[in-house]
Design a protein around this motif. Sequence first.
Motif, PDB file in Angstrom:
ATOM      1  N   GLY B  33       0.916  -1.222   0.094  1.00 16.02           N
ATOM      2  CA  GLY B  33      -0.027   0.017   0.014  1.00 16.02           C
ATOM      3  C   GLY B  33       0.826   1.314   0.075  1.00 16.02           C
ATOM      4  N   ALA B  34       2.004   1.183   0.743  1.00 13.42           N
ATOM      5  CA  ALA B  34       2.811   2.378   0.662  1.00 13.42           C
ATOM      6  C   ALA B  34       3.406   2.578  -0.666  1.00 13.42           C
ATOM      7  N   LEU B  35       3.760   1.583  -1.151  1.00 10.59           N
ATOM      8  CA  LEU B  35       4.379   1.589  -2.402  1.00 10.59           C
ATOM      9  C   LEU B  35       3.338   2.398  -3.365  1.00 10.59           C
ATOM     10  N   GLY B  36       2.265   1.812  -3.391  1.00 15.11           N
ATOM     11  CA  GLY B  36       1.249   2.377  -4.198  1.00 15.11           C
ATOM     12  C   GLY B  36       0.920   3.816  -3.857  1.00 15.11           C
ATOM     13  N   ALA B  37       1.085   4.472  -2.613  1.00 19.05           N
ATOM     14  CA  ALA B  37       0.799   5.762  -2.510  1.00 19.05           C
ATOM     15  C   ALA B  37       1.980   6.574  -2.875  1.00 19.05           C
ATOM     16  N   ALA B  38       3.180   5.978  -2.660  1.00 14.87           N
ATOM     17  CA  ALA B  38       4.492   6.679  -3.314  1.00 14.87           C
ATOM     18  C   ALA B  38       4.453   6.721  -4.871  1.00 14.87           C
ATOM     19  N   LEU B  39       4.066   5.748  -5.516  1.00 19.20           N
ATOM     20  CA  LEU B  39       3.827   5.718  -7.199  1.00 19.20           C
ATOM     21  C   LEU B  39       2.657   6.868  -7.419  1.00 19.20           C
ATOM     22  N   SER B  40       1.653   7.033  -6.751  1.00 22.15           N
ATOM     23  CA  SER B  40       0.750   7.995  -6.728  1.00 22.15           C
ATOM     24  C   SER B  40       1.487   9.420  -6.585  1.00 22.15           C
ATOM     25  N   SER B  41       2.157   9.667  -5.429  1.00 21.47           N
ATOM     26  CA  SER B  41       2.645  10.884  -5.172  1.00 21.47           C
ATOM     27  C   SER B  41       3.694  11.244  -6.363  1.00 21.47           C
ATOM     28  N   MET B  42       4.329  10.142  -6.926  1.00 22.96           N
ATOM     29  CA  MET B  42       5.273  10.662  -8.070  1.00 22.96           C
ATOM     30  C   MET B  42       4.665  11.199  -9.165  1.00 22.96           C
ATOM     31  N   VAL B  43       3.653  10.640  -9.579  1.00 23.16           N
ATOM     32  CA  VAL B  43       2.813  11.075 -10.569  1.00 23.16           C
ATOM     33  C   VAL B  43       2.165  12.481 -10.316  1.00 23.16           C
ATOM     34  N   CYS B  44       1.706  12.837  -9.244  1.00 26.22           N
ATOM     35  CA  CYS B  44       1.484  13.994  -8.638  1.00 26.22           C
ATOM     36  C   CYS B  44       2.458  15.105  -8.965  1.00 26.22           C
ATOM     37  N   HIS B  45       3.817  14.630  -8.354  1.00 25.90           N
ATOM     38  CA  HIS B  45       4.968  15.737  -8.552  1.00 25.90           C
ATOM     39  C   HIS B  45       5.052  15.943  -9.887  1.00 25.90           C
ATOM     40  N   LEU B  46       5.153  14.839 -10.884  1.00 25.89           N
ATOM     41  CA  LEU B  46       5.370  14.937 -12.186  1.00 25.89           C
ATOM     42  C   LEU B  46       4.342  15.810 -13.132  1.00 25.89           C
ATOM     43  N   THR B  47       3.352  16.280 -12.294  1.00 29.09           N
ATOM     44  CA  THR B  47       2.097  16.988 -12.848  1.00 29.09           C
ATOM     45  C   THR B  47       2.134  18.357 -12.439  1.00 29.09           C
ATOM     46  N   ILE B  48       2.397  18.492 -11.449  1.00 28.31           N
ATOM     47  CA  ILE B  48       2.577  19.898 -10.531  1.00 28.31           C
ATOM     48  C   ILE B  48       3.514  20.846 -11.312  1.00 28.31           C
ATOM     49  N   GLY B  49       3.054  22.073 -11.758  1.00 30.30           N
ATOM     50  CA  GLY B  49       3.912  23.082 -12.290  1.00 30.30           C
ATOM     51  C   GLY B  49       4.004  23.023 -13.929  1.00 30.30           C
ATOM     52  N   LYS B  50       3.267  21.791 -14.609  1.00 27.04           N
ATOM     53  CA  LYS B  50       3.520  21.521 -15.982  1.00 27.04           C
ATOM     54  C   LYS B  50       2.428  22.330 -16.551  1.00 27.04           C
ATOM     55  N   GLU B  51       2.634  23.137 -17.560  1.00 25.68           N
ATOM     56  CA  GLU B  51       1.555  24.181 -18.300  1.00 25.68           C
ATOM     57  C   GLU B  51       0.430  23.265 -18.858  1.00 25.68           C
ATOM     58  N   ALA B  52       0.935  21.857 -19.349  1.00 28.26           N
ATOM     59  CA  ALA B  52      -0.264  21.254 -20.097  1.00 28.26           C
ATOM     60  C   ALA B  52      -1.323  20.868 -19.059  1.00 28.26           C
ATOM     61  N   TYR B  53      -0.985  20.650 -17.944  1.00 30.46           N
ATOM     62  CA  TYR B  53      -1.957  20.429 -16.509  1.00 30.46           C
ATOM     63  C   TYR B  53      -2.516  21.715 -15.602  1.00 30.46           C
ATOM     64  N   GLN B  54      -2.346  23.001 -16.309  1.00 24.40           N
ATOM     65  CA  GLN B  54      -2.861  23.953 -15.403  1.00 24.40           C
ATOM     66  C   GLN B  54      -4.136  23.803 -14.704  1.00 24.40           C
ATOM     67  N   ASP B  55      -5.076  23.112 -15.581  1.00 25.58           N
ATOM     68  CA  ASP B  55      -6.211  23.124 -14.893  1.00 25.58           C
ATOM     69  C   ASP B  55      -6.524  22.186 -13.475  1.00 25.58           C
ATOM     70  N   VAL B  56      -5.584  21.507 -13.480  1.00 21.52           N
ATOM     71  CA  VAL B  56      -5.678  20.493 -12.453  1.00 21.52           C
ATOM     72  C   VAL B  56      -4.813  20.814 -11.208  1.00 21.52           C
ATOM     73  N   GLN B  57      -4.264  21.925 -11.369  1.00 20.45           N
ATOM     74  CA  GLN B  57      -2.975  22.033 -10.263  1.00 20.45           C
ATOM     75  C   GLN B  57      -3.465  21.925  -8.783  1.00 20.45           C
ATOM     76  N   THR B  58      -4.787  22.876  -8.599  1.00 20.27           N
ATOM     77  CA  THR B  58      -5.189  22.785  -7.163  1.00 20.27           C
ATOM     78  C   THR B  58      -5.397  21.338  -6.994  1.00 20.27           C
ATOM     79  N   ASP B  59      -6.250  20.550  -7.682  1.00 23.54           N
ATOM     80  CA  ASP B  59      -6.617  19.317  -7.311  1.00 23.54           C
ATOM     81  C   ASP B  59      -5.494  18.446  -7.134  1.00 23.54           C
ATOM     82  N   ILE B  60      -4.432  18.483  -8.073  1.00 26.60           N
ATOM     83  CA  ILE B  60      -3.244  17.351  -7.759  1.00 26.60           C
ATOM     84  C   ILE B  60      -2.608  17.790  -6.689  1.00 26.60           C
ATOM     85  N   LYS B  61      -2.270  19.017  -6.461  1.00 31.42           N
ATOM     86  CA  LYS B  61      -1.680  19.435  -5.061  1.00 31.42           C
ATOM     87  C   LYS B  61      -2.502  18.887  -3.795  1.00 31.42           C
TER      88      LYS B  61
END
Lengths: 209, 209
Positions: B33-61
């Motif tokens: 479960g912790a590995l699953g959470a860590a992988l999810s966190s990684m995808v969040c980090h790789l989405t934060i600050g990316k212009e193509a994902y501007q609309d979802v920044q608040t939600d992803i944070k």
Amino acid sequence: MGTLVNMNLEEFLAELASESPAPGGGSVAALAGALGAALSSMVCHLTIGKEAYQDVQTDIKATLKESEQLRRQLTDLIDKDTEAFNEVMAAVKLPKETDAQKDQRRQALQQAYKNATCVPLQTAGFCEKVLDIALRVAQKGNKHSITDAAAAALLTQAGVDTALLNVRINLGALKDTAFVQKTTLEVEALSQKTKEKTATVLRLVEASL
Amino acid sequence: MGTLVNMNLEEFLAELASESPAPGGGSVAALAGALGAALSSMVCHLTIGKEAYQDVQTDIKATLKESEQLRRQLTDLIDKDTEAFNEVMAAVKLPKETDAQKDQRRQALQQAYKNATCVPLQTAGFCEKVLDIALRVAQKGNKHSITDAAAAALLTQAGVDTALLNVRINLGALKDTAFVQKTTLEVEALSQKTKEKTATVLRLVEASL
């Protein structure tokens, strides 16, 4: 020993969660298989020397040897998968100004993607063998630890499925049609065979609960 | 920090494989479960600050914050599960010569088994929340990392299934019928809901491959 397997669990989880794209699913797939092998080894250890399991001692000792070898092989793949991914990243960053550079970069990328396909394919192949071990352990091992045989199968199946997803995504970048076709068939076969093996382990464990 | 999470991967796998029955499936479920959470966190980090994902920044944070909290909670459960198992082993070893001793041992065993039921049940509950995170990440996160969202769901589902097997096996030792009935219903509900959530994540990822 590799960089990742030298990290403690806390550090590995933090590194996985970080903004660096590696380690990712591929290394986690190898870890999941290694966890499955380790759980199978534990059940072997808890069976060896037990009077109630006298008839299966030779078989369980041989199973333990195989299981420990698979544990080592899958542990090695934790770092190898991240290295393969980093090679892809390095090839992406190669210069692409002149035609010669473009050509060189294209070749380096194809080579790196091929390796990044072969590593998780190897992970899935070793995981298939761990499932054979988990089945033997569920059939013949200490009944008090039978849920650990199920845990071994569940973790290992998650390892296969994750590894095969990584194979498929990297295949998408390859131009070598023959390799892509051959590997796609291997992926399908591994996916089907492993699901059947895991289902057999789980049915056996369910029946004994 | 607990003993197990301070081990490096190599050491943890060796300890798991050893003849000691703990750590076993329960700790591995929490790690999955912790590995699953860590992988999810990684995808969040790789989405934060990316212009193509501007609309979802608040939600992803917000998703990252939840994901990191679940990662910590599941990491804590790696050691807690082994501690709960060790308490059962300690209760088994209590003296049982006099009637008073037998009574005391029986009570200690019931208490220890109840705790050894509650810990993996908590693991499964946190894993269910990780699956919600993995779904959000697959829907809204960086498409280049979508296989990592699938990996998160696969590992976390293996965590749930393993944890629930441990709950069921420990429930078998409990005399408190009301607790057993209530927990059995929780197990069934968690099993069904998580399978549906994982299937949804995998369908989404398959459609995007």
